[in-house]
Design a protein around this motif. Structure first.
Motif, PDB file in Angstrom:
ATOM      1  N   LEU A   1       0.619  -1.369  -0.111  1.00 24.71           N
ATOM      2  CA  LEU A   1       0.137   0.132   0.588  1.00 24.71           C
ATOM      3  C   LEU A   1       0.639   1.473  -0.100  1.00 24.71           C
ATOM      4  CD1 LEU A   1      -2.380  -0.932   2.821  1.00 24.71           C
ATOM      5  CD2 LEU A   1      -2.490  -1.429   0.013  1.00 24.71           C
ATOM      6  N   ARG A   2       2.148   0.777  -0.009  1.00 22.95           N
ATOM      7  CA  ARG A   2       3.410   2.049   0.291  1.00 22.95           C
ATOM      8  C   ARG A   2       3.819   1.936  -1.227  1.00 22.95           C
ATOM      9  NH1 ARG A   2       6.794   2.430   4.160  1.00 22.95           N
ATOM     10  NH2 ARG A   2       6.869  -0.157   4.411  1.00 22.95           N
ATOM     11  N   ARG A   3       4.440   2.924  -1.633  1.00 26.45           N
ATOM     12  CA  ARG A   3       4.905   3.480  -3.523  1.00 26.45           C
ATOM     13  C   ARG A   3       6.244   2.442  -3.423  1.00 26.45           C
ATOM     14  NH1 ARG A   3       4.201   6.735  -7.494  1.00 26.45           N
ATOM     15  NH2 ARG A   3       3.517   7.985  -7.322  1.00 26.45           N
ATOM     16  N   GLU A   4       6.860   2.441  -2.187  1.00 26.01           N
ATOM     17  CA  GLU A   4       8.235   2.248  -1.657  1.00 26.01           C
ATOM     18  C   GLU A   4       8.311   0.383  -1.770  1.00 26.01           C
ATOM     19  OE1 GLU A   4       7.910   3.739   2.156  1.00 26.01           O
ATOM     20  OE2 GLU A   4       7.045   4.240  -0.285  1.00 26.01           O
ATOM     21  N   GLU A   5       7.367  -0.089  -1.651  1.00 26.99           N
ATOM     22  CA  GLU A   5       7.182  -1.613  -1.234  1.00 26.99           C
ATOM     23  C   GLU A   5       6.456  -1.890  -2.977  1.00 26.99           C
ATOM     24  OE1 GLU A   5       5.068  -2.308   3.135  1.00 26.99           O
ATOM     25  OE2 GLU A   5       3.589  -1.597   1.089  1.00 26.99           O
ATOM     26  N   VAL A   6       6.246  -1.022  -4.458  1.00 30.73           N
ATOM     27  CA  VAL A   6       5.070  -2.237  -4.727  1.00 30.73           C
ATOM     28  C   VAL A   6       6.517  -1.094  -6.366  1.00 30.73           C
ATOM     29  CG1 VAL A   6       2.949  -1.392  -4.526  1.00 30.73           C
ATOM     30  CG2 VAL A   6       4.099   0.198  -5.657  1.00 30.73           C
ATOM     31  N   GLY A   7       6.755  -0.679  -6.298  1.00 29.88           N
ATOM     32  CA  GLY A   7       8.238  -0.036  -7.126  1.00 29.88           C
ATOM     33  C   GLY A   7       7.732   0.807  -8.161  1.00 29.88           C
ATOM     34  N   GLU A   8       8.077   1.770  -9.449  1.00 30.04           N
ATOM     35  CA  GLU A   8       7.729   2.389 -10.327  1.00 30.04           C
ATOM     36  C   GLU A   8       7.599   1.131 -11.680  1.00 30.04           C
ATOM     37  OE1 GLU A   8       6.574   5.419  -9.913  1.00 30.04           O
ATOM     38  OE2 GLU A   8       7.415   5.407  -8.082  1.00 30.04           O
ATOM     39  N   PRO A   9       6.734   1.524 -12.559  1.00 31.74           N
ATOM     40  CA  PRO A   9       6.381   3.107 -12.149  1.00 31.74           C
ATOM     41  C   PRO A   9       4.794   2.020 -11.266  1.00 31.74           C
ATOM     42  CG  PRO A   9       5.865   1.646 -15.114  1.00 31.74           C
ATOM     43  CD  PRO A   9       6.865   1.236 -14.068  1.00 31.74           C
ATOM     44  N   VAL A  10       4.003   3.085 -10.696  1.00 27.19           N
ATOM     45  CA  VAL A  10       2.642   2.430  -9.392  1.00 27.19           C
ATOM     46  C   VAL A  10       1.734   2.538 -10.678  1.00 27.19           C
ATOM     47  CG1 VAL A  10       1.824   3.524  -8.005  1.00 27.19           C
ATOM     48  CG2 VAL A  10       4.051   3.849  -7.875  1.00 27.19           C
ATOM     49  N   GLY A  11       1.669   2.869 -11.002  1.00 22.38           N
ATOM     50  CA  GLY A  11       0.161   2.915 -12.134  1.00 22.38           C
ATOM     51  C   GLY A  11      -1.034   2.885 -10.993  1.00 22.38           C
ATOM     52  N   ASN A  12      -2.038   1.675 -10.660  1.00 23.42           N
ATOM     53  CA  ASN A  12      -3.309   1.513 -10.380  1.00 23.42           C
ATOM     54  C   ASN A  12      -2.525   0.724  -8.371  1.00 23.42           C
ATOM     55  OD1 ASN A  12      -5.013   3.331 -11.645  1.00 23.42           O
ATOM     56  ND2 ASN A  12      -5.803   1.618 -13.305  1.00 23.42           N
ATOM     57  N   SER A  13      -1.069   0.202  -8.689  1.00 25.14           N
ATOM     58  CA  SER A  13      -0.906  -0.706  -8.063  1.00 25.14           C
ATOM     59  C   SER A  13      -1.376  -0.240  -6.681  1.00 25.14           C
ATOM     60  CB  SER A  13       0.459  -1.065  -7.475  1.00 25.14           C
ATOM     61  OG  SER A  13       0.634  -1.419  -9.683  1.00 25.14           O
ATOM     62  N   LEU A  14      -1.193   0.240  -5.893  1.00 27.93           N
ATOM     63  CA  LEU A  14      -1.738   0.964  -4.450  1.00 27.93           C
ATOM     64  C   LEU A  14      -3.193   0.811  -4.495  1.00 27.93           C
ATOM     65  CD1 LEU A  14       1.180   3.777  -4.308  1.00 27.93           C
ATOM     66  CD2 LEU A  14       1.250   1.578  -3.372  1.00 27.93           C
ATOM     67  N   ASN A  15      -4.110   1.221  -4.875  1.00 24.67           N
ATOM     68  CA  ASN A  15      -5.494   1.092  -5.032  1.00 24.67           C
ATOM     69  C   ASN A  15      -5.987  -0.296  -5.574  1.00 24.67           C
ATOM     70  OD1 ASN A  15      -5.427   3.983  -4.330  1.00 24.67           O
ATOM     71  ND2 ASN A  15      -6.173   4.440  -6.565  1.00 24.67           N
ATOM     72  N   ASP A  16      -5.353  -0.899  -6.682  1.00 24.10           N
ATOM     73  CA  ASP A  16      -5.551  -2.555  -6.468  1.00 24.10           C
ATOM     74  C   ASP A  16      -5.976  -3.063  -5.397  1.00 24.10           C
ATOM     75  OD1 ASP A  16      -5.981  -4.424  -8.521  1.00 24.10           O
ATOM     76  OD2 ASP A  16      -4.042  -5.284  -8.279  1.00 24.10           O
ATOM     77  N   ASN A  17      -4.294  -3.307  -4.655  1.00 28.80           N
ATOM     78  CA  ASN A  17      -3.565  -3.811  -3.681  1.00 28.80           C
ATOM     79  C   ASN A  17      -4.381  -3.517  -2.428  1.00 28.80           C
ATOM     80  OD1 ASN A  17      -1.510  -5.082  -5.309  1.00 28.80           O
ATOM     81  ND2 ASN A  17      -0.012  -3.135  -4.154  1.00 28.80           N
ATOM     82  N   LEU A  18      -5.495  -2.027  -2.309  1.00 27.05           N
ATOM     83  CA  LEU A  18      -6.138  -1.746  -1.029  1.00 27.05           C
ATOM     84  C   LEU A  18      -7.773  -2.591  -1.098  1.00 27.05           C
ATOM     85  CD1 LEU A  18      -6.998  -0.046   0.695  1.00 27.05           C
ATOM     86  CD2 LEU A  18      -7.852   1.856  -0.743  1.00 27.05           C
ATOM     87  N   LEU A  19      -7.684  -2.113  -2.698  1.00 28.17           N
ATOM     88  CA  LEU A  19      -9.117  -3.271  -2.942  1.00 28.17           C
ATOM     89  C   LEU A  19      -9.071  -4.497  -3.155  1.00 28.17           C
ATOM     90  CD1 LEU A  19     -10.071  -0.726  -5.469  1.00 28.17           C
ATOM     91  CD2 LEU A  19     -11.513  -0.745  -3.387  1.00 28.17           C
ATOM     92  N   LYS A  20      -8.137  -4.515  -3.485  1.00 24.22           N
ATOM     93  CA  LYS A  20      -8.529  -6.449  -3.342  1.00 24.22           C
ATOM     94  C   LYS A  20      -8.253  -6.991  -1.989  1.00 24.22           C
ATOM     95  CE  LYS A  20      -5.420  -7.988  -7.389  1.00 24.22           C
ATOM     96  NZ  LYS A  20      -4.314  -8.054  -8.017  1.00 24.22           N
ATOM     97  N   GLU A  21      -7.187  -6.484  -0.642  1.00 21.10           N
ATOM     98  CA  GLU A  21      -7.614  -6.578   0.499  1.00 21.10           C
ATOM     99  C   GLU A  21      -8.876  -6.163   1.105  1.00 21.10           C
ATOM    100  OE1 GLU A  21      -6.671  -6.673   4.569  1.00 21.10           O
ATOM    101  OE2 GLU A  21      -5.609  -8.047   3.249  1.00 21.10           O
ATOM    102  N   LEU A  22      -9.629  -4.944   1.321  1.00 24.70           N
ATOM    103  CA  LEU A  22     -10.677  -5.353   1.407  1.00 24.70           C
ATOM    104  C   LEU A  22     -11.807  -6.112   1.325  1.00 24.70           C
ATOM    105  CD1 LEU A  22     -10.980  -1.151   0.987  1.00 24.70           C
ATOM    106  CD2 LEU A  22     -10.386  -2.736   2.912  1.00 24.70           C
ATOM    107  N   VAL A  23     -11.645  -6.154  -0.327  1.00 25.77           N
ATOM    108  CA  VAL A  23     -12.313  -7.699  -0.844  1.00 25.77           C
ATOM    109  C   VAL A  23     -12.256  -9.085  -0.109  1.00 25.77           C
ATOM    110  CG1 VAL A  23     -13.356  -8.980  -2.610  1.00 25.77           C
ATOM    111  CG2 VAL A  23     -13.121  -6.296  -2.388  1.00 25.77           C
TER     112      VAL A  23
END
Length: 249
Positions: free
Chosen positions: A210-232
């Protein structure tokens, strides 16, 4: 606003039983050969009503039937039933088998109407076990009413169980929030702040990705994708939450 959901399991169900849930009611059936649950628009003639005010939903749209030791879904309606991903079940097609556990069925009408189905496995509706230890229930995250509504808007494709879902554009989320929260000032910056606050809260609690440094560049939709997967996956957001968007349609 909270919604009951079979995505969180079914307590005390007999092994092999099926439970079906819509906004109109909930029914169950024992795993007996020939047992069935009928669903559709015509409340007096079906076991569980779905799409009651939608004239494109058939009066008898489909049936869950127990045969050969498992549950099957068949379509008797005019429009298809969508299973998770891209699988569509059309009228008069061969019935499809239902796996143990949770399956959301989306009944096509003017819009899609949710029919939740849960087939109890050997342990009934209880969590699966690993040797003698009971599986821990997922941690469900606390959300404010605005956060829940915004995240349902952002993640509606995940709740619809689409194949390879992606977050909805934040500009669309902002416009929908402005419509659903009349009198409040919603724009993309405010949407971004709310999403960032939830990501930060969950990240602090130990959720990764959920943090930029955890997913690397380019970030794109990765942070929100990971957030939504966790919530679901944690069942913090469940398909019945889509009812929060009814006023948009």
């Amino acid at each position: 606003m909270k919604h009951d959901s079979l995505a969180r399991g079914v307590a005390g169900a007999a092994p092999g039983a099926v439970v079906a849930l819509t906004v109109s009611g909930k029914v169950s059936a024992a795993p007996v050969g020939g047992a069935s649950i009928r669903f559709g628009r015509n409340r007096p003639a079906v076991d569980v009503c779905v799409g009651e005010t939608d004239l494109r939903v058939s009066r008898l749209h489909g049936v869950l039937t127990h045969d050969s030791g498992r549950w099957w879904v068949s379509n008797t309606g005019q429009l298809p039933i969508r299973l998770p991903g891209t699988r569509l079940l059309f009228k008069d097609e061969d019935p499809l088998p239902l796996s143990d556990g949770y399956t959301p069925l989306f009944v096509r009408g003017v819009r899609e109407h949710l029919l939740e189905v849960y087939v109890a496995g050997e342990d009934g509706g209880q969590p699966a076990t690993l040797h003698s230890a009971a599986t821990q229930q997922p941690k469900r995250w606390r959300l404010t009413e605005d956060e829940r509504l915004l995240l349902v808007l952002l993640g509606q494709r995940y709740l619809l169980h689409e194949a390879n879902p992606q977050p909805v554009q934040r500009s669309e989320v902002a416009a929908a929030m402005a419509e659903l929260r009349a009198g409040q000032d919603w724009n993309v910056k405010r949407v971004d702040r709310v999403i960032a606050d939830v990501r930060a809260r969950l990240s602090k609690a130990g959720v990764t990705g959920l943090r930029r440094e955890e997913v690397g560049e380019p970030v794109g939709n990765s942070l929100n994708d990971n957030l939504l997967k966790e919530l679901v996956l944690s069942t913090t957001l469940v398909p019945p939450d889509l009812a929060l968007l009814d006023e948009l349609y």
